[in-house]
Design a protein around this motif. Structure first.
Motif, PDB file in Angstrom:
ATOM      1  N   LEU A  53      -7.766   4.363  -2.729  1.00  0.00           N
ATOM      2  CA  LEU A  53      -7.591   3.313  -1.713  1.00  0.00           C
ATOM      3  C   LEU A  53      -8.937   2.853  -1.160  1.00  0.00           C
ATOM      4  CD1 LEU A  53      -4.576   4.930   0.140  1.00  0.00           C
ATOM      5  CD2 LEU A  53      -4.478   2.822  -1.208  1.00  0.00           C
TER       6      LEU A  53
ATOM      7  N   LEU B 124      -9.303  -0.942   0.633  1.00  0.00           N
ATOM      8  CA  LEU B 124      -8.076  -1.002   1.431  1.00  0.00           C
ATOM      9  C   LEU B 124      -8.240  -0.102   2.651  1.00  0.00           C
ATOM     10  CD1 LEU B 124      -5.582  -0.795  -1.531  1.00  0.00           C
ATOM     11  CD2 LEU B 124      -6.287  -2.832  -0.280  1.00  0.00           C
TER      12      LEU B 124
ATOM     13  N   ILE C  20       0.948   4.178  -2.804  1.00  0.00           N
ATOM     14  CA  ILE C  20       0.747   5.590  -2.454  1.00  0.00           C
ATOM     15  C   ILE C  20       1.884   6.435  -3.020  1.00  0.00           C
ATOM     16  CG2 ILE C  20       0.774   7.230  -0.525  1.00  0.00           C
ATOM     17  CD1 ILE C  20      -0.827   5.120   1.076  1.00  0.00           C
TER      18      ILE C  20
ATOM     19  N   ILE D  11       0.835  -1.202   0.000  1.00  0.00           N
ATOM     20  CA  ILE D  11       0.000   0.000   0.000  1.00  0.00           C
ATOM     21  C   ILE D  11       0.864   1.245   0.000  1.00  0.00           C
ATOM     22  CG2 ILE D  11      -1.658   1.358   1.341  1.00  0.00           C
ATOM     23  CD1 ILE D  11      -2.912  -1.353   2.205  1.00  0.00           C
TER      24      ILE D  11
ATOM     25  N   TRP E 208      -9.439   5.887   4.423  1.00  0.00           N
ATOM     26  CA  TRP E 208      -8.337   6.785   4.094  1.00  0.00           C
ATOM     27  C   TRP E 208      -8.865   8.196   3.887  1.00  0.00           C
ATOM     28  CZ3 TRP E 208      -3.253   5.632   4.179  1.00  0.00           C
ATOM     29  CH2 TRP E 208      -2.900   4.292   4.229  1.00  0.00           C
TER      30      TRP E 208
END
Length: 53
Positions: free
Chosen positions: A28, A33, A11, A7, A41
């Motif tokens: 995300l 996620l 990013i 992840i 997020w």
């Protein structure tokens, strides 16, 4: 499902490609996620990942 390291890499790649923190957070969340604390997020949480890494 991506692990935490994967992840972070995604990013960083997205940010390097010029994506905003908000757009990355949206990306995300769309994929299901979760942040390191298991929540959604936000732009600020994406920014914090970039700062720490």
């Amino acid at each position: 499902m991506l692990n935490t390291s994967q992840i972070v890499i995604e990013i960083i790649k997205l940010r390097a490609a010029g994506e905003s923190f908000g757009r990355i957070a949206h990306w995300l969340n769309e994929r299901g996620l979760r942040s390191e604390y298991g929540g959604r997020w936000y732009a600020a949480s994406v920014r914090n990942v970039i700062i720490r890494n």
